[in-house]
Design an enzyme around this catalytic site. Structure first.
Site, PDB file in Angstrom:
ATOM      1  N   ARG A  29      13.806 -20.455   0.330  1.00 24.25           N
ATOM      2  CA  ARG A  29      12.404 -20.574   0.699  1.00 24.25           C
ATOM      3  C   ARG A  29      11.724 -19.224   0.993  1.00 24.25           C
ATOM      4  NH1 ARG A  29      10.777 -25.658   2.550  1.00 24.25           N
ATOM      5  NH2 ARG A  29       8.676 -24.814   2.467  1.00 24.25           N
ATOM      6  N   HIS A  75       9.225 -28.116  -6.891  1.00 24.03           N
ATOM      7  CA  HIS A  75       9.117 -27.652  -5.500  1.00 24.03           C
ATOM      8  C   HIS A  75       8.548 -28.761  -4.603  1.00 24.03           C
ATOM      9  CE1 HIS A  75       9.316 -24.217  -2.764  1.00 24.03           C
ATOM     10  NE2 HIS A  75       8.184 -24.638  -2.217  1.00 24.03           N
ATOM     11  N   TYR A 119     -11.269 -27.098  -6.700  1.00 24.43           N
ATOM     12  CA  TYR A 119     -12.434 -26.342  -7.166  1.00 24.43           C
ATOM     13  C   TYR A 119     -12.055 -25.116  -7.993  1.00 24.43           C
ATOM     14  CZ  TYR A 119     -14.851 -29.104  -3.609  1.00 24.43           C
ATOM     15  OH  TYR A 119     -15.350 -30.132  -2.862  1.00 24.43           O
TER      16      TYR A 119
END
Length: 745
Positions: A29, A75, A119
């Site tokens: 990680r 993931h 967006y």
């Protein structure tokens, strides 16, 4: 059922579980791999974009599409971590070489966050496509199963340059953290090529190429001489300053313009810098500032401080370096995963690991290419041989009942069942010995390939294939040849993607700031019951004396150059510089005392506040909850530290009262159960601040000192207790360590 129960030590289970968790965070990680310089979430995001075909020369795709696909395939740790990684890889003010081309609002250097993923749009940068993701189809890296074993993902990307150094990284794992600064691509590639030529090269020699960090925000590194040690050990502190220029504005105004900031000031720290400058003005640390404005835009940083015309610019600039984050440190800790385990590496080690990885990738790549060329050569040789006996082959095909019969003849010379025009043709057919691959190619041969020009092209391809095989064998057999290939690829990347260095590296002088001497004067310290404090001048206090005394818990005179002493129930002394307190109008709110001291209102309570001057002039009386008491010379509290122990306490005891010993003649202790004991002040011994003191009163079980009263002897003192008046002055004087008199409620 009993046989299935596994009995084990609880501590061993916890230890193993925690270690497993820690290693998962460290390896899977938080920390990057030294080979490609990427954390797993970054690697998976880039690979997913590569698989989706979102290349640098293709249209942008919605970020939400990329995040969702990455999370679903590779993931499964939440969309926020994936989108955050995508955003950071696109920000040119954080990365030396952005790997993702973002379209839309991807945040800015002043700390504004990116727009929601629905967006924004993104695609790969060309450098990511060509420098990190190329050749994945040539078996250059291992592919491993994803979390649910439904997909395959690369264990590492075949990076062609030391991305760990170029882009840097930061991450916090369990018990360890990494913080690697970004560097200049051209310098890193030059150093890598130098290592390719001479693997015995030292860190100092590599630093002829890699001068030091190259931050996207520019700035000036001022501890050049310390960099060799940092790059040798992989740890240290890089000191960075912002770039400051002096301009003349309209009407001859003196403007101090900050055009580059330290890398550590990215984000909210720009607004923090503006606040810090405003605080310096409020605290009278400087009186030179007329106005400050942030005129930064897409074109770059521009923070303008308007100064008075007679300002000593150098001294003012040094003040900013000393008292704000315009000069800051970047803590270097070059920790990354190498060989499956975390390792702190210097510059040479990082480049060494990358070069070894480059050789491994190149070996696998050219082995794959060589095998393909050998297969192609085999087919080409078969086709050329077939063209020479094409009439015989056509006769075999026309005389065969099926494809298998024709192939058996081409490979093994088996003619049984095939109709030939002549015995001579059959004998020639029995002599054919094509390989399986050649036979398949002959059977799939299109007639137009028999045109003369096509046959010439086939022979030219065969020549090219032979040359490729020779070249690939040379690369694989000779390390020098492979090193040259790697060096050429590095040079290609350098030429296309290099940029000029932004960060200047030098040995800067220590910033020396000479504060203007403040005229010493008496001021009035005010602190209300909520802990808000300030200072005002004497005339202001005189005009508002009644309100000041009524509204505030502590009111006394002190020097503006002195200190304030605050004693707490935990036996601590907190000292505060009067200069750190706001000085101004009577109705100003002031600031919490917590903000200018080490005092924490959630852990302890203030029992007495006075000036350092009063402490020096008088002795201080201490009384605790368990009736321990003493007198301490006030000079012992003349200390420079912000927090010191003012007295020693026994277990579960705390300070109830502290007071300056001036004209008091008697002291009265009152307990929670209503016992009163009056004693003469001379009965209280003088001790050191490190002493516990002596017992002032015998307490029954569960009882404790609740209040302390002081009598001067010149006037009567009455208090309200148990709904009646109690005259302390007429109370009989007892001896220290007595039981006292109980006044019933």
């Amino acid at each position: 059922m009993e046989d299935r129960i596994i009995r084990t030590e609880y501590s061993e289970v916890m230890q193993k579980s925690y270690i497993d968790y820690a290693m998962s965070v460290i390896v899977a990680r938080a920390l990057p791999d030294v080979r490609d310089g990427l954390k797993p979430v970054q690697r998976r995001t880039l690979y997913d974009m590569h698989e989706l075909g979102i290349r640098y020369d293709k249209p942008y795709r919605k970020s939400a599409r990329i995040v969702g696909d990455t999370m679903g395939k590779y993931h499964p740790h939440g969309d926020s971590s994936i989108y955050d990684a995508l955003v950071v890889m696109s920000q040119d003010f954080k990365k030396g070489l952005p790997l993702i081309d973002g379209h839309g609002n991807f945040g800015n250097i002043e700390g504004d966050g990116a727009a929601a993923m629905r967006y924004t749009e993104a695609r790969l940068q060309k450098v990511a496509q060509e420098g990190l993701l190329a050749d994945l189809d040539k078996d250059v890296v291992d592919f491993v199963p994803n979390f649910d074993e439904t997909e395959k993902e690369p264990s590492v990307l075949p990076a062609k340059f030391p991305n760990l150094l170029v882009n840097g990284t930061e991450g916090i794992a369990v018990g360890m953290a990494t913080n690697i600064p970004p560097h200049n691509l051209a310098e890193v590639i030059d150093a890598t090529k130098a290592y390719l030529k001479d693997s015995t090269i030292t860190t100092e020699e590599l630093m002829k190429y890699v001068k030091g960090p190259d931050f996207p925000t520019g700035g000036i590194i001022i501890n050049k001489d310390e960099l060799p040690e940092i790059y040798r050990t992989g740890m240290g502190k890089v000191k960075i300053r912002g770039k400051v220029e002096v301009e003349r504005g309209k009407g001859g105004k003196l403007l101090l313009v900050i055009t580059e900031i330290p890398y550590t000031m990215i984000g909210a720290n720009i607004s923090k810098f503006l606040q810090d400058v405003a605080t310096l003005v409020e605290n009278k640390t400087t009186t030179d500032v007329v106005d400050i404005s942030n005129q930064s835009s897409k074109e770059g940083i521009r923070i303008v401080i308007e100064l008075k015309k007679d300002t000593d610019v150098d001294n003012f600039t040094n003040m900013l370096f000393k008292k704000t984050r315009l000069e800051d440190t970047f803590g270097v800790n070059m920790l990354a995963i190498a060989g499956g385990r975390p390792e702190t590496m210097g510059l040479r080690d990082i480049i060494r690991h990358n070069v070894e990885f480059q050789f491994e990738v190149a070996k696998r790549k050219y082995t794959t290419l060589l095998n393909k060329e050998r297969e192609r050569k085999e087919v080409q040789e078969g086709l050329i041989k077939a063209c020479n006996v094409i009439d015989l082959i056509i006769e075999i095909l026309r005389g065969s009942k099926d494809k298998a019969m024709a192939k058996a003849c081409l490979v093994e010379g088996e003619t049984k069942g095939i109709k030939f025009k002549s015995k001579e043709s059959e004998i020639m057919a029995q002599m054919l010995k094509f390989t399986e691959r050649q036979a398949d190619a002959i059977l799939e041969l299109k007639l137009y390939r028999l045109i003369g020009l096509e046959i010439d092209a086939l022979r030219n391809d065969y020549k090219t294939t032979t040359e490729n095989i020779y070249r690939y064998e040379d690369i694989l057999d000779r390390r020098d040849s492979m090193a040259q290939v790697i060096s050429n690829e590095l040079e290609t990347i350098k030429k296309e993607f290099k940029r000029e260095r932004r960060t200047v590296i030098e040995n800067g002088k220590e910033a020396v700031f000479e504060a203007k001497k403040v005229e010493e004067m008496d001021v009035i310290f005010l602190m209300d019951r909520f802990g808000y404090c300030k200072t005002i001048d004497l005339p202001t206090y005189e005009r508002n004396k009644e309100a000041a005394d009524t509204e505030n818990k502590y009111v006394f005179v002190c020097k503006n150059s002195g200190r304030i002493c605050a004693f707490t129930d935990k036996g601590n002394l907190h000292t505060i510089k009067v200069a750190d307190l706001p000085f101004g109008k009577f109705r100003d709110k002031g600031i919490p005392i917590d903000n200018v001291s080490g005092y924490n209102s959630s852990e302890e309570n203030i029992v007495y506040v006075t000036s350092q001057t009063e402490c020096n002039l008088y002795r201080m009386i201490f009384v605790t909850k368990q009736a321990n008491m003493k007198i301490v010379d006030g000079g012992e509290f003349d200390v420079a530290k912000r927090v010191v122990a003012a007295t020693k306490l026994v277990d579960e005891d705390e300070v109830v009262n502290v007071c300056a010993f001036k004209e008091q003649k008697h002291l009265v202790l009152r307990t929670k159960e209503g016992f009163f004991l009056k004693m003469a002040m001379e009965d209280i011994p003088q001790k050191k601040k490190t002493a516990v003191g002596v017992r002032g009163m015998k307490l029954s079980a569960g009882d404790y000192i609740e209040e302390v009263y002081y009598l001067s002897g010149t006037e009567e003192t009455e208090i309200d207790y148990a709904e009646r008046k109690v005259n302390l002055s007429k109370m009989k004087t007892g001896k220290r360590d007595g039981k006292g008199t109980k006044i019933r409620k």
